[in-house]
Each structure stands twice: as C-alpha cells, then as structure tokens.
Design an enzyme around this catalytic site. Sequence first.
Site, PDB file in Angstrom:
ATOM      1  N   SER A   7       0.848  -1.191   0.000  1.00 44.91           N
ATOM      2  CA  SER A   7       0.000   0.000   0.000  1.00 44.91           C
ATOM      3  C   SER A   7       0.886   1.243   0.000  1.00 44.91           C
ATOM      4  CB  SER A   7      -0.881   0.000   1.240  1.00 44.91           C
ATOM      5  OG  SER A   7      -1.263   1.333   1.532  1.00 44.91           O
ATOM      6  N   HIS A  32      -1.110  -1.292  -4.313  1.00 41.96           N
ATOM      7  CA  HIS A  32      -2.392  -0.951  -3.694  1.00 41.96           C
ATOM      8  C   HIS A  32      -2.476   0.566  -3.489  1.00 41.96           C
ATOM      9  CE1 HIS A  32      -5.798  -2.061  -0.967  1.00 41.96           C
ATOM     10  NE2 HIS A  32      -5.408  -1.012  -0.259  1.00 41.96           N
ATOM     11  N   MET A  36      -8.971   7.968  -0.527  1.00 37.74           N
ATOM     12  CA  MET A  36      -9.824   8.417   0.590  1.00 37.74           C
ATOM     13  C   MET A  36     -10.353   9.816   0.304  1.00 37.74           C
ATOM     14  SD  MET A  36      -7.509   7.238   3.814  1.00 37.74           S
ATOM     15  CE  MET A  36      -6.629   5.669   3.822  1.00 37.74           C
ATOM     16  N   HIS A  65      -8.312   0.952  -4.086  1.00 32.70           N
ATOM     17  CA  HIS A  65      -9.189   0.679  -2.936  1.00 32.70           C
ATOM     18  C   HIS A  65      -9.954   1.971  -2.660  1.00 32.70           C
ATOM     19  CE1 HIS A  65      -9.334  -0.234   1.696  1.00 32.70           C
ATOM     20  NE2 HIS A  65     -10.533  -0.153   1.150  1.00 32.70           N
ATOM     21  N   MET A  67     -12.076   4.167  -0.805  1.00 28.35           N
ATOM     22  CA  MET A  67     -12.720   4.485   0.485  1.00 28.35           C
ATOM     23  C   MET A  67     -13.405   5.835   0.299  1.00 28.35           C
ATOM     24  SD  MET A  67      -9.600   3.210   2.892  1.00 28.35           S
ATOM     25  CE  MET A  67      -8.466   3.197   1.518  1.00 28.35           C
ATOM     26  N   GLY A 144      -0.516   2.129   9.427  1.00 32.36           N
ATOM     27  CA  GLY A 144       0.213   1.955  10.685  1.00 32.36           C
ATOM     28  C   GLY A 144      -0.633   1.600  11.890  1.00 32.36           C
ATOM     29  N   ASP A 174      -6.351  -6.524   4.515  1.00 23.46           N
ATOM     30  CA  ASP A 174      -5.748  -5.185   4.451  1.00 23.46           C
ATOM     31  C   ASP A 174      -5.741  -4.519   5.825  1.00 23.46           C
ATOM     32  OD1 ASP A 174      -4.897  -2.658   3.750  1.00 23.46           O
ATOM     33  OD2 ASP A 174      -6.636  -2.168   2.504  1.00 23.46           O
ATOM     34  N   GLY A 175      -4.529  -4.260   6.327  1.00 30.29           N
ATOM     35  CA  GLY A 175      -4.391  -3.501   7.564  1.00 30.29           C
ATOM     36  C   GLY A 175      -3.624  -4.237   8.649  1.00 30.29           C
ATOM     37  N   GLY A 176      -2.553  -3.622   9.120  1.00 29.33           N
ATOM     38  CA  GLY A 176      -1.800  -4.186  10.240  1.00 29.33           C
ATOM     39  C   GLY A 176      -1.072  -5.480   9.908  1.00 29.33           C
ATOM     40  N   SER A 197       2.860  -0.017   6.178  1.00 27.52           N
ATOM     41  CA  SER A 197       3.946   0.381   7.082  1.00 27.52           C
ATOM     42  C   SER A 197       5.012  -0.704   7.260  1.00 27.52           C
ATOM     43  CB  SER A 197       3.384   0.825   8.426  1.00 27.52           C
ATOM     44  OG  SER A 197       2.451  -0.101   8.904  1.00 27.52           O
TER      45      SER A 197
HETATM   46  C1  DX5 Z   1      -6.246   1.631   5.568  1.00 26.33           C
HETATM   47  C2  DX5 Z   1      -5.745   1.208   4.214  1.00 26.33           C
HETATM   48  C3  DX5 Z   1      -4.675   0.176   4.217  1.00 26.33           C
HETATM   49  C4  DX5 Z   1      -3.459   0.606   4.989  1.00 26.33           C
HETATM   50  C5  DX5 Z   1      -2.481  -0.500   5.181  1.00 26.33           C
HETATM   51  O1  DX5 Z   1      -7.281   2.540   5.410  1.00 26.33           O
HETATM   52  O2  DX5 Z   1      -6.810   0.684   3.442  1.00 26.33           O
HETATM   53  O3  DX5 Z   1      -4.347  -0.207   2.897  1.00 26.33           O
HETATM   54  O4  DX5 Z   1      -2.799   1.649   4.363  1.00 26.33           O
HETATM   55  O5  DX5 Z   1      -1.422   0.016   5.915  1.00 26.33           O
HETATM   56  P1  DX5 Z   1      -0.744  -0.763   7.114  1.00 26.33           P
HETATM   57  O6  DX5 Z   1      -0.127  -1.982   6.504  1.00 26.33           O
HETATM   58  O7  DX5 Z   1       0.259   0.213   7.637  1.00 26.33           O
HETATM   59  O8  DX5 Z   1      -1.827  -1.086   8.087  1.00 26.33           O
HETATM   60 ZN    ZN Z   2      -6.272  -0.280   1.500  1.00 24.66          ZN
END
Ligand code: DX5
Ligand code: ZN
Length: 213
Positions: A7, A32, A36, A65, A67, A144, A174-176, A197
């Site tokens: 990402s 990715h 937003m 993606h 959002m 992050g 996706d995420g963490g 991250s």
């Molecule tokens: C959150 C995003 C993710 C995010 C992933 O809104 O959709 O793609 O950036 O980042 P990490 O891997 O740092 O959680």
């Molecule tokens: Zn994402």
Amino acid sequence: MVKVSPSLLSADFSNLKEEIKKLVEGGADRIHFDIMDGHFVPNITFGSIVLKSLRKFTDIPFEAHLMITDPDKYWKDFLDAGADIIGIHIECDVDHKSLIEKIKSSGKRVSIVLNPPTEIEKVYPFVGIVDEILIMSVNPGFGGQKFIPDVVPKIERLSKLREEKSLNFLIGVDGGINEETAKVVKKAGADILVAGSFIFKGKDYKERIGRLK
Ligand code: DX5
Ligand code: ZN
C-alpha cells in the site's frame, strides 16, 4: 503462493516513481492505492491522476481501494487511469450488483471490501460474481494501525464457503499486516496481503516482501 500488494499510503510521496520501481524489483505482485475522500473515512489521500502518472513505470496490476462515499461516480476515472482491480466497500450506499456488473463488463476485476465491524454475511450475495473479497483488518483511514484479530474468523468462514461452493474468488486482507499477522491470515485462507507500514519501515523492500510470503 500468497500475493503481496504494498500500500503506497506509507511510501515517500515525494518520490513515488522510485518507490514503485523498488517495490517491483522487490517482488511486489501488485500495487495498492488507498483512495480516501475525507467523507467515507476521516482522511484525504489522492485521486486517479496520481495512479495515472505512475502507470507508465510498471505493468504489474494496480488496485484502487475506493474508500469514498460515491464509488459509482468515480470508479470509471480509476479504470481509465489504468487500475486493474477496483475495490468497492460493501458499506457504501450503492447498487452493488449493478456496479459489479458494470466494472466486470469493462474487463477489469472487482473486489468487495468489508470493514472490521461489518458482518461477513453482507458479502454472501456477491460471492459468485466478484473476483476478490478484501477483509479490512483495521478501521480504514490510516496506515500503521494495529491488526484487529477479530476479523480472522471472517477469513476462515469465507475460505470455507469458497470451498463448499467451488468458487474461485481471491481473499485479501488489508491492515496491520506484518510478519506475525501474515502467518495468521495465510493460515486462515488469505491469498493477498496488503501491507503498508511493514514494508516501508524497512530499507530493503525485497527482504520485507519476502518475509510476508
Ligand atoms: C487503511 C488502508 C490500508 C493501509 C495499510 O485505510 O486501506 O491499505 O494503508 O497500511 P498498514 O499496513 O500500515 O496497516
Ligand atoms: Zn487499503
């Protein structure tokens, strides 16, 4: 083998061309793009113009993606900019079936994205028509954040459902995502890991991507 989709949210935005090059050389399977709008999520990133400006540097798939509150209004911009996969949140107030059909008829892939508090049953009506389902393991808006382990049973249920119904959609998370959480979600049935991250914290992207695979 699992696909890794870095990402760009945690990339160096003053040098995205170089970042993309290093990710591709490091074995990224896709890129990715977190889009937003400051409305669907409490943060603003960038639009299709940025994706378009980077398209010329690589042939690997780009996933947008979205959002955003109104994906129906903007998905085509991302497709025209060169996105190969369009991610639509199930929480958006749109006619998902018709939107999925429109995107698919343009020859691109569709992913339905699901936030952590949203029940997995919400995507069941679409499992037979989408290419991918992306399970959010953080609340969207920021990179992050810490992985939410409560989403793991959703991955397991989706993976089981796919097997029972002999379907072939891919499951993304996706995420963490880091080395530890990657192991957990792969075991649960994930095919695609989106990671921001964890990859950009390291200097050597190849080593980081390798640790997730
Ligand atoms: C959150 C995003 C993710 C995010 C992933 O809104 O959709 O793609 O950036 O980042 P990490 O891997 O740092 O959680
Ligand atoms: Zn994402």
